[in-house]
Design a protein around this motif. Structure first.
Motif, PDB file in Angstrom:
ATOM      1  N   THR A 176       0.813  -1.227   0.000  1.00 10.98           N
ATOM      2  CA  THR A 176       0.000   0.000   0.000  1.00 10.98           C
ATOM      3  C   THR A 176       0.839   1.266   0.000  1.00 10.98           C
ATOM      4  O   THR A 176       0.487   2.261   0.611  1.00 10.98           O
ATOM      5  CB  THR A 176      -1.017   0.024   1.178  1.00 10.98           C
ATOM      6  OG1 THR A 176      -0.323   0.012   2.435  1.00 10.98           O
ATOM      7  CG2 THR A 176      -1.961  -1.160   1.112  1.00 10.98           C
ATOM      8  N   LEU A 177       1.950   1.238  -0.728  1.00 12.31           N
ATOM      9  CA  LEU A 177       2.830   2.409  -0.756  1.00 12.31           C
ATOM     10  C   LEU A 177       2.225   3.571  -1.525  1.00 12.31           C
ATOM     11  O   LEU A 177       2.654   4.720  -1.354  1.00 12.31           O
ATOM     12  CB  LEU A 177       4.187   2.026  -1.374  1.00 12.31           C
ATOM     13  CG  LEU A 177       4.983   0.957  -0.623  1.00 12.31           C
ATOM     14  CD1 LEU A 177       6.346   0.773  -1.264  1.00 12.31           C
ATOM     15  CD2 LEU A 177       5.126   1.300   0.855  1.00 12.31           C
ATOM     16  N   ASP A 178       1.224   3.306  -2.361  1.00 11.11           N
ATOM     17  CA  ASP A 178       0.604   4.398  -3.103  1.00 11.11           C
ATOM     18  C   ASP A 178      -0.166   5.350  -2.190  1.00 11.11           C
ATOM     19  O   ASP A 178      -0.546   6.449  -2.606  1.00 11.11           O
ATOM     20  CB  ASP A 178      -0.325   3.849  -4.194  1.00 11.11           C
ATOM     21  CG  ASP A 178      -1.392   2.901  -3.658  1.00 11.11           C
ATOM     22  OD1 ASP A 178      -1.289   2.485  -2.488  1.00 11.11           O
ATOM     23  OD2 ASP A 178      -2.320   2.581  -4.418  1.00 11.11           O
ATOM     24  N   ALA A 179      -0.381   4.955  -0.937  1.00  9.86           N
ATOM     25  CA  ALA A 179      -1.077   5.825   0.013  1.00  9.86           C
ATOM     26  C   ALA A 179      -0.131   6.753   0.758  1.00  9.86           C
ATOM     27  O   ALA A 179      -0.588   7.580   1.559  1.00  9.86           O
ATOM     28  CB  ALA A 179      -1.852   4.964   1.027  1.00  9.86           C
ATOM     29  N   LEU A 180       1.158   6.643   0.479  1.00  7.06           N
ATOM     30  CA  LEU A 180       2.138   7.457   1.207  1.00  7.06           C
ATOM     31  C   LEU A 180       2.365   8.789   0.502  1.00  7.06           C
ATOM     32  O   LEU A 180       2.228   8.892  -0.718  1.00  7.06           O
ATOM     33  CB  LEU A 180       3.454   6.696   1.330  1.00  7.06           C
ATOM     34  CG  LEU A 180       3.385   5.414   2.165  1.00  7.06           C
ATOM     35  CD1 LEU A 180       4.754   4.746   2.218  1.00  7.06           C
ATOM     36  CD2 LEU A 180       2.880   5.713   3.566  1.00  7.06           C
ATOM     37  N   PRO A 181       2.767   9.816   1.262  1.00 10.42           N
ATOM     38  CA  PRO A 181       2.990  11.139   0.670  1.00 10.42           C
ATOM     39  C   PRO A 181       4.320  11.196  -0.069  1.00 10.42           C
ATOM     40  O   PRO A 181       5.160  10.301   0.038  1.00 10.42           O
ATOM     41  CB  PRO A 181       3.012  12.058   1.893  1.00 10.42           C
ATOM     42  CG  PRO A 181       3.542  11.184   2.992  1.00 10.42           C
ATOM     43  CD  PRO A 181       2.983   9.805   2.718  1.00 10.42           C
ATOM     44  N   GLY A 182       4.508  12.276  -0.805  1.00 10.30           N
ATOM     45  CA  GLY A 182       5.748  12.450  -1.541  1.00 10.30           C
ATOM     46  C   GLY A 182       6.863  13.025  -0.704  1.00 10.30           C
ATOM     47  O   GLY A 182       8.005  13.118  -1.171  1.00 10.30           O
ATOM     48  N   ASP A 183       6.555  13.423   0.522  1.00 10.27           N
ATOM     49  CA  ASP A 183       7.600  13.970   1.394  1.00 10.27           C
ATOM     50  C   ASP A 183       7.858  13.008   2.541  1.00 10.27           C
ATOM     51  O   ASP A 183       7.491  11.836   2.478  1.00 10.27           O
ATOM     52  CB  ASP A 183       7.196  15.369   1.890  1.00 10.27           C
ATOM     53  CG  ASP A 183       5.830  15.352   2.558  1.00 10.27           C
ATOM     54  OD1 ASP A 183       5.203  14.280   2.637  1.00 10.27           O
ATOM     55  OD2 ASP A 183       5.385  16.428   3.023  1.00 10.27           O
ATOM     56  N   VAL A 184       8.457  13.484   3.606  1.00 12.01           N
ATOM     57  CA  VAL A 184       8.863  12.593   4.691  1.00 12.01           C
ATOM     58  C   VAL A 184       7.664  12.226   5.564  1.00 12.01           C
ATOM     59  O   VAL A 184       6.663  12.945   5.619  1.00 12.01           O
ATOM     60  CB  VAL A 184       9.972  13.231   5.552  1.00 12.01           C
ATOM     61  CG1 VAL A 184      11.209  13.485   4.712  1.00 12.01           C
ATOM     62  CG2 VAL A 184       9.485  14.500   6.219  1.00 12.01           C
ATOM     63  N   PHE A 185       7.784  11.108   6.258  1.00 16.64           N
ATOM     64  CA  PHE A 185       6.755  10.638   7.178  1.00 16.64           C
ATOM     65  C   PHE A 185       7.441   9.812   8.262  1.00 16.64           C
ATOM     66  O   PHE A 185       8.627   9.469   8.150  1.00 16.64           O
ATOM     67  CB  PHE A 185       5.695   9.798   6.451  1.00 16.64           C
ATOM     68  CG  PHE A 185       6.261   8.640   5.676  1.00 16.64           C
ATOM     69  CD1 PHE A 185       6.427   7.390   6.269  1.00 16.64           C
ATOM     70  CD2 PHE A 185       6.655   8.795   4.354  1.00 16.64           C
ATOM     71  CE1 PHE A 185       6.960   6.330   5.556  1.00 16.64           C
ATOM     72  CE2 PHE A 185       7.186   7.737   3.635  1.00 16.64           C
ATOM     73  CZ  PHE A 185       7.344   6.497   4.245  1.00 16.64           C
ATOM     74  N   GLU A 186       6.687   9.483   9.292  1.00 15.01           N
ATOM     75  CA  GLU A 186       7.204   8.648  10.373  1.00 15.01           C
ATOM     76  C   GLU A 186       6.871   7.189  10.082  1.00 15.01           C
ATOM     77  O   GLU A 186       5.710   6.851   9.813  1.00 15.01           O
ATOM     78  CB  GLU A 186       6.595   9.065  11.709  1.00 15.01           C
ATOM     79  CG  GLU A 186       7.176   8.320  12.900  1.00 15.01           C
ATOM     80  CD  GLU A 186       6.557   8.761  14.212  1.00 15.01           C
ATOM     81  OE1 GLU A 186       7.222   8.589  15.257  1.00 15.01           O
ATOM     82  OE2 GLU A 186       5.416   9.274  14.209  1.00 15.01           O
ATOM     83  N   LEU A 187       7.875   6.340  10.111  1.00  8.16           N
ATOM     84  CA  LEU A 187       7.706   4.908   9.868  1.00  8.16           C
ATOM     85  C   LEU A 187       7.871   4.166  11.182  1.00  8.16           C
ATOM     86  O   LEU A 187       8.908   4.271  11.846  1.00  8.16           O
ATOM     87  CB  LEU A 187       8.732   4.419   8.846  1.00  8.16           C
ATOM     88  CG  LEU A 187       8.628   2.946   8.428  1.00  8.16           C
ATOM     89  CD1 LEU A 187       7.364   2.709   7.614  1.00  8.16           C
ATOM     90  CD2 LEU A 187       9.862   2.533   7.619  1.00  8.16           C
ATOM     91  N   LEU A 188       6.849   3.410  11.572  1.00  9.36           N
ATOM     92  CA  LEU A 188       6.851   2.664  12.828  1.00  9.36           C
ATOM     93  C   LEU A 188       6.868   1.176  12.507  1.00  9.36           C
ATOM     94  O   LEU A 188       5.970   0.672  11.818  1.00  9.36           O
ATOM     95  CB  LEU A 188       5.606   3.005  13.655  1.00  9.36           C
ATOM     96  CG  LEU A 188       5.374   4.491  13.936  1.00  9.36           C
ATOM     97  CD1 LEU A 188       4.023   4.701  14.603  1.00  9.36           C
ATOM     98  CD2 LEU A 188       6.487   5.050  14.802  1.00  9.36           C
ATOM     99  N   VAL A 189       7.876   0.476  13.000  1.00 11.79           N
ATOM    100  CA  VAL A 189       8.051  -0.951  12.715  1.00 11.79           C
ATOM    101  C   VAL A 189       7.954  -1.704  14.039  1.00 11.79           C
ATOM    102  O   VAL A 189       8.748  -1.476  14.945  1.00 11.79           O
ATOM    103  CB  VAL A 189       9.414  -1.210  12.035  1.00 11.79           C
ATOM    104  CG1 VAL A 189       9.597  -2.686  11.747  1.00 11.79           C
ATOM    105  CG2 VAL A 189       9.525  -0.386  10.749  1.00 11.79           C
TER     106      VAL A 189
END
Length: 207
Positions: A176-189
């Motif tokens: 579902t990477l198409d739902a991500l923005p074109g700039d930075v975001f917080e990734l929680l693993v």
């Protein structure tokens, strides 16, 4: 919150040679008055995190990572134009000044759409120079493919060895990477807390 995680279910695709996945009833409401399921899977099932111990006998196992070690400032690297089974070169990476502001890169190869198909193994992969540059900059890697290394032929896993050798985790099979923005975001693993080479994880982007 954008969920980037594959559903764990019986018969789901796995890396060639890895254990098959099953989620089966152990106790049922009808028979026992409550429900318990038995899950059988490998540590590299679905969306998961590789620890350095995956390729390095002296490397850290997954439970050595603190929560903050698995929380990243990230951005997507659009590699959907990379050819089938081709290497992703360092020119695909953000400029070094931008790279210095990041903790992780999420490689969108377009191969999330090939999940479970005959083409699943033919994904693009990281050139060794690309993996080494990420390792040198202390930038972790996530990919929508099975691996940052080739999966359709024998390999010594050079991208794994570069990244894990730098003590970095590797996240594989995000979607579902198409739902991500074109700039930075917080990734929680958030993997299972287990003394192992890898574990399935819930991977979430906060956007």
């Amino acid at each position: 919150m954008v969920d980037l995680t594959r559903r764990v279910e019986s018969g789901m695709p796995t890396y060639p040679g890895d254990p098959a996945v099953s989620v089966e009833p152990h106790a049922t409401h009808e028979r026992d008055g409550y429900r318990v399921s038995e899950i059988r899977l490998g540590t590299h099932t679905g969306t998961h995190v590789d620890a350095p111990a995956h390729v390095d006998p002296a490397g850290a196992t997954l439970d050595a990572f603190d929560l903050e070690d698995l929380r990243f400032v990230a951005c997507v690297v659009d590699c959907r134009g990379t050819g089938t089974g081709a290497a992703i070169g360092p020119d695909a990476l953000p400029e070094r000044s931008a790279l210095d502001e990041l903790d992780a890169l999420v490689f969108d190869t377009g191969w999330a759409d090939k999940w479970g198909t005959d083409r699943m193994l033919e994904h693009p992969f990281l050139a060794i120079e690309t993996a080494r540059l990420c390792a040198e900059r202390n930038v972790a890697v996530a990919t929508d493919a099975l691996s940052p290394d080739p999966s359709d032929h024998e390999t010594d896993l050079p991208a794994h060895r570069a990244l894990c050798g730098a003590g970095l985790p590797i996240v594989e099979n995000v979607c579902t990477l198409d739902a991500l923005p074109g700039d930075v975001f917080e990734l929680l693993v958030c993997p299972l807390r287990v003394d192992a080479d890898a574990a399935p994880a819930r991977v979430v982007a906060r956007v």
